[in-house]
Design a protein around this motif. Structure first.
Motif, PDB file in Angstrom:
ATOM      1  N   THR A  18      -5.228  -5.864  -0.329  1.00  0.00           N
ATOM      2  CA  THR A  18      -3.996  -6.720   0.156  1.00  0.00           C
ATOM      3  C   THR A  18      -4.083  -7.641   0.923  1.00  0.00           C
ATOM      4  OG1 THR A  18      -3.533  -4.653   1.597  1.00  0.00           O
ATOM      5  CG2 THR A  18      -2.667  -4.486  -0.567  1.00  0.00           C
TER       6      THR A  18
ATOM      7  N   ASN B 230      -0.910  -7.231  -4.924  1.00  0.00           N
ATOM      8  CA  ASN B 230      -2.215  -6.227  -5.706  1.00  0.00           C
ATOM      9  C   ASN B 230      -1.245  -4.628  -4.477  1.00  0.00           C
ATOM     10  OD1 ASN B 230      -4.136  -7.370  -6.458  1.00  0.00           O
ATOM     11  ND2 ASN B 230      -4.813  -8.515  -4.497  1.00  0.00           N
ATOM     12  N   ILE B 231      -1.700  -3.853  -5.609  1.00  0.00           N
ATOM     13  CA  ILE B 231      -1.171  -2.728  -4.867  1.00  0.00           C
ATOM     14  C   ILE B 231      -2.070  -1.413  -4.777  1.00  0.00           C
ATOM     15  CG2 ILE B 231       1.022  -0.857  -5.522  1.00  0.00           C
ATOM     16  CD1 ILE B 231       1.798  -2.722  -7.521  1.00  0.00           C
ATOM     17  N   ILE B 232      -2.423  -0.527  -3.657  1.00  0.00           N
ATOM     18  CA  ILE B 232      -3.466   0.401  -3.323  1.00  0.00           C
ATOM     19  C   ILE B 232      -2.156   1.123  -3.214  1.00  0.00           C
ATOM     20  CG2 ILE B 232      -4.519   1.364  -1.340  1.00  0.00           C
ATOM     21  CD1 ILE B 232      -5.662  -1.499  -2.277  1.00  0.00           C
ATOM     22  N   THR B 233      -2.829   2.332  -4.670  1.00  0.00           N
ATOM     23  CA  THR B 233      -2.121   3.917  -4.417  1.00  0.00           C
ATOM     24  C   THR B 233      -2.806   4.055  -5.029  1.00  0.00           C
ATOM     25  OG1 THR B 233      -0.210   4.783  -5.278  1.00  0.00           O
ATOM     26  CG2 THR B 233      -0.937   2.690  -6.438  1.00  0.00           C
ATOM     27  N   SER B 234      -2.698   5.851  -5.352  1.00  0.00           N
ATOM     28  CA  SER B 234      -3.377   6.781  -5.974  1.00  0.00           C
ATOM     29  C   SER B 234      -2.206   7.454  -6.875  1.00  0.00           C
ATOM     30  CB  SER B 234      -4.051   7.779  -4.862  1.00  0.00           C
ATOM     31  OG  SER B 234      -3.379   8.752  -3.780  1.00  0.00           O
TER      32      SER B 234
ATOM     33  N   TYR C 121      -7.533   3.703   5.985  1.00  0.00           N
ATOM     34  CA  TYR C 121      -7.259   3.247   4.587  1.00  0.00           C
ATOM     35  C   TYR C 121      -6.864   2.037   4.436  1.00  0.00           C
ATOM     36  CZ  TYR C 121      -3.572   4.135   0.486  1.00  0.00           C
ATOM     37  OH  TYR C 121      -2.471   4.924  -0.768  1.00  0.00           O
TER      38      TYR C 121
ATOM     39  N   HIS D  48      -5.627   7.096   8.361  1.00  0.00           N
ATOM     40  CA  HIS D  48      -4.772   6.885   7.829  1.00  0.00           C
ATOM     41  C   HIS D  48      -5.042   5.130   7.956  1.00  0.00           C
ATOM     42  CE1 HIS D  48      -3.524   9.703   5.093  1.00  0.00           C
ATOM     43  NE2 HIS D  48      -3.439  10.504   6.037  1.00  0.00           N
TER      44      HIS D  48
ATOM     45  N   TYR E  43      -6.563  10.518  -0.840  1.00  0.00           N
ATOM     46  CA  TYR E  43      -6.755   9.457  -1.057  1.00  0.00           C
ATOM     47  C   TYR E  43      -7.213   8.095  -1.514  1.00  0.00           C
ATOM     48  CZ  TYR E  43      -1.309  11.621  -0.559  1.00  0.00           C
ATOM     49  OH  TYR E  43      -0.878  11.967  -1.357  1.00  0.00           O
TER      50      TYR E  43
ATOM     51  N   ARG F 164       3.080   9.530   6.530  1.00  0.00           N
ATOM     52  CA  ARG F 164       1.528   8.274   7.388  1.00  0.00           C
ATOM     53  C   ARG F 164       1.787   6.660   6.987  1.00  0.00           C
ATOM     54  NH1 ARG F 164       1.144  13.600   8.526  1.00  0.00           N
ATOM     55  NH2 ARG F 164       0.081  14.744   7.363  1.00  0.00           N
TER      56      ARG F 164
ATOM     57  N   GLN G 136       0.843  -1.186   0.163  1.00  0.00           N
ATOM     58  CA  GLN G 136       0.032   0.118   0.160  1.00  0.00           C
ATOM     59  C   GLN G 136       1.023   1.679   0.252  1.00  0.00           C
ATOM     60  OE1 GLN G 136      -3.240   0.101   2.592  1.00  0.00           O
ATOM     61  NE2 GLN G 136      -3.106  -2.179   2.773  1.00  0.00           N
ATOM     62  N   GLY G 137       0.262   1.639  -0.637  1.00  0.00           N
ATOM     63  CA  GLY G 137       1.129   3.746  -0.751  1.00  0.00           C
ATOM     64  C   GLY G 137       0.491   4.693   0.079  1.00  0.00           C
ATOM     65  N   ALA G 138       1.418   5.375   0.682  1.00  0.00           N
ATOM     66  CA  ALA G 138       0.409   5.806   2.317  1.00  0.00           C
ATOM     67  C   ALA G 138       1.224   7.486   1.828  1.00  0.00           C
ATOM     68  CB  ALA G 138       1.345   5.149   3.360  1.00  0.00           C
ATOM     69  N   ALA G 139      -0.061   8.437   2.602  1.00  0.00           N
ATOM     70  CA  ALA G 139       0.243   9.612   2.181  1.00  0.00           C
ATOM     71  C   ALA G 139       1.716   9.963   2.937  1.00  0.00           C
ATOM     72  CB  ALA G 139      -1.086   9.924   2.895  1.00  0.00           C
TER      73      ALA G 139
ATOM     74  N   GLU H 167      -6.647  15.237   3.409  1.00  0.00           N
ATOM     75  CA  GLU H 167      -6.220  14.227   2.552  1.00  0.00           C
ATOM     76  C   GLU H 167      -6.361  12.803   2.551  1.00  0.00           C
ATOM     77  OE1 GLU H 167      -2.495  12.884   4.965  1.00  0.00           O
ATOM     78  OE2 GLU H 167      -1.498  13.525   3.490  1.00  0.00           O
TER      79      GLU H 167
END
Lengths: 257, 361
Positions: free
Chosen positions: B205, B215-219, B67, B64, B94, A84, A78-81, B90
């Protein structure tokens, strides 16, 4: 060309001495030549491969040079902000307490914008691993001052050197989190020589073994170079790191319960 | 038989969350919604269902955490009040970008800034027009009773997972704090890890298995062409939601000559206004949006063909009124009446405003 030598011509059974771990993808690294991130990625993924935990591991990438870590690490991520990642990792670990969770963060991410998330994940003793790459600069945005930039060190926002009277002293996050009861293993390592790489890899292995035993948070700082941001050749940057970074950020275990 | 209880709106949300099989709640205290986490910690849902409840160090951290858990395909929620929702902006952006299902509850108070701890409805723009950066929409549900506080928890998660989109429940301090009777939903089992992994194996994930890509979690997408394509995909999803998920309630609209538009606490006040007006011979109706996004524009447009004037009643200085005007397209006069900064309008002053702004004018 008939005479072209292929990889298969060179690599024969019994002659193979090193192989890229399957936990790294084939994508070309986006890091500058000479940067320590690639080695850090490799040993981290080797540990996951060697422990056989690829199918149980979820990584969290930061914002910074390693924002695309999920392009290179062949695991669910997972890509975090910005900053974070420890909160995101907390969210994951609390719903998947039996899986392995780590964050991979730089100094701006972990020690500036993410200070609160870092301190409190450590203080709660989240059962995760934090890998902290400290190269004393914001690499991705073009070499601005980081919270870990050394006194008098030049950056694009401290063009005359970091004035500690104005900007304060570089923060030693690793020493700070070592004071918190939630951390079980806190160490500072490097990846600039084969011996240092081996020590870093051992530390990462220990951190994941700690997670397996539910011992609490393991925090590994890797002091690294940024030859582009420091405006030096890779070789010179490593020498500069030894002479300037290591005295301020001494290597070794700070806490090992 | 359904279980009947007398509860605060905030408590009803918490109890409904446990009963709907929610996996995790991450939160931070703020008035007037702190009873949600207090109720959850008192109930010890980890013993009842295995639900995780964790108090974070800030609203930033709590959202987060949402998230992270949402990225694992878990039913995850948080709650806060106006200033706390600003801090969450924020991560909400995302999550919209990364298409993560979750429930965010805003028990609104009066603003701006630290404002007041009394009820408000001044976060309408924030909820429906963004709040965070970028082109995105949240599905926004507006409960107007303690019963709906409970009912909308399950509905929110159904919608969140159906569209892989964050859902915001826009309530206010009056509904959060008041006690009413509420029929509670039956206890559902939480999904097992195996069930979640089977359902969401194409995006969430869990740890990469040998038989699938990671699997990838991203914006994030650094290439503009890719990012634009992702935006087109999001917009197509929002268009589908706009078409299929509009919800509203019509009250006394059939013979109405004047229309009130109000949601949440304002809609309850408007019901009394209808009664007072009709006693005086003014045929008033109410259109209560239940989804604030997507907004019931079509229904309001239809009613605009029938009525002589429309009053948007909000505990704000005039926010939803813009959406009403867009829906009406100038067919009839649209005015706004509101009290704000923690003040709640009385039915009499709403009726007076209707007469002043639309009838005698």
């Amino acid at each position: 060309m008939e005479n072209t030598i292929t990889a298969q011509d060179i690599i024969r059974d019994g002659e193979l001495v090193f192989k890229k771990t399957a936990c790294l993808t084939d994508n070309v690294l986006s890091y500058c030549p000479g940067c320590g991130h690639g080695v850090a990625h490799r040993i981290l993924m080797e540990v996951i491969d060697e422990m056989g935990i690829q199918s149980q591991t979820i990584g969290v990438s930061p914002v910074g040079c390693s924002v695309l870590a999920y392009d290179f690490m062949n695991i669910d991520m997972q890509g975090a902000a910005h900053g974070r990642a420890p909160a995101v990792a907390t969210g994951i670990k609390r719903v998947f307490p039996n899986k392995f969770v780590f964050t991979y963060q730089g100094d701006g991410d972990l020690a500036a914008i993410g200070t609160a998330e870092t301190i409190h994940a450590c203080n709660r003793g989240e059962n995760i691993v934090i890998i902290f790459i400290n190269n004393g600069i914001y690499g991705m945005t073009g070499g601005q001052m980081a919270p870990t930039t050394l006194p008098n060190m030049k950056s694009s926002t401290t063009p005359y050197g970091r004035d500690v009277k104005m900007m304060g002293h570089p923060i030693k996050m690793t020493e700070i989190v070592a004071t918190l009861p939630g951390t079980c293993f806190v160490t500072r390592q490097a990846v600039h020589t084969p011996a240092a790489v081996n020590r870093s890899k051992k530390a990462i292995r220990k951190a994941f073994e700690n997670q397996k035993l539910n011992k609490g948070l393991s925090f590994i700082e890797i002091v690294s170079n940024c030859n582009s941001g420091w405006k030096m050749t890779p070789v010179k940057s490593n020498k500069w790191m030894e002479e300037n970074m290591f005295p301020y950020y001494p290597l070794g275990d700070i806490k090992d319960l | 038989m359904r279980e009947l209880r007398l509860m605060k709106g905030n408590e009803a949300i918490a109890e409904a969350a446990i009963r709907c099989g929610v996996d995790a709640y991450y939160g931070y205290p703020i008035t007037p919604q702190s009873e949600i986490m207090e109720y959850l910690t008192m109930e010890e849902p980890h013993k009842r269902t295995g639900m995780v409840v964790l108090q974070a160090e800030s609203e930033i951290a709590s959202i987060h955490m949402v998230y992270g858990a949402a990225g694992c395909g878990k039913m995850t929620m948080t709650s806060s009040s106006s200033p706390g929702i600003s801090l969450m902006a924020e991560a909400i952006s995302y999550m919209a970008g990364a298409e993560l299902p979750c429930l965010i509850i805003n028990v609104q108070r009066g603003g701006p800034g630290l404002g007041t701890i009394q009820p408000g409805q001044a976060d309408y723009f924030q909820a429906t027009k963004g709040g965070g950066h970028g082109d995105y929409n949240l599905i926004v549900l507006a409960p107007s009773s303690v019963q709906e506080m409970a009912d909308f928890v399950g509905l929110s998660f159904d919608l969140a997972f159906k569209y892989r989109n964050p859902v915001l429940m826009l309530s206010d301090g009056a509904i959060g704090q008041m006690m009413e009777k509420v029929y509670l939903p039956a206890q559902k089992e939480r999904l097992t890890d195996e069930e979640i992994e089977k359902r969401y194996s194409d995006w969430a994930t869990f740890g990469k298995k040998a038989n699938r890509e990671r699997n990838i979690i991203t914006s994030l997408s650094l290439e503009s062409e890719v990012q634009e394509k992702h935006n087109f995909k999001l917009q197509a999803k929002y268009a589908k939601i706009s078409q299929d998920e509009v919800r509203f309630e019509r009250i006394a609209c059939d013979d109405a000559e004047y229309l009130l538009v109000g949601y949440g606490t304002s809609a309850r006040i408007c019901q009394k206004v209808i009664q007072l007006g009709r006693e005086k011979g003014i045929k008033i109706g109410l259109l209560r949006p239940i989804t604030l996004w997507p907004f019931p524009s079509e229904e309001i447009s239809k009613l605009a063909n029938q009525v002589k004037g429309i009053l948007s009643v909000e505990m704000s200085a005039g926010q939803m009124v813009y959406d009403v005007k867009l829906a009406v397209e100038g067919k009839v006069k649209v005015m706004h009446f509101g009290r704000f900064g923690g003040m709640i309008p009385s039915p009499d002053e709403v009726l007076h405003a209707l007469e002043e702004k639309l009838i005698h004018n």
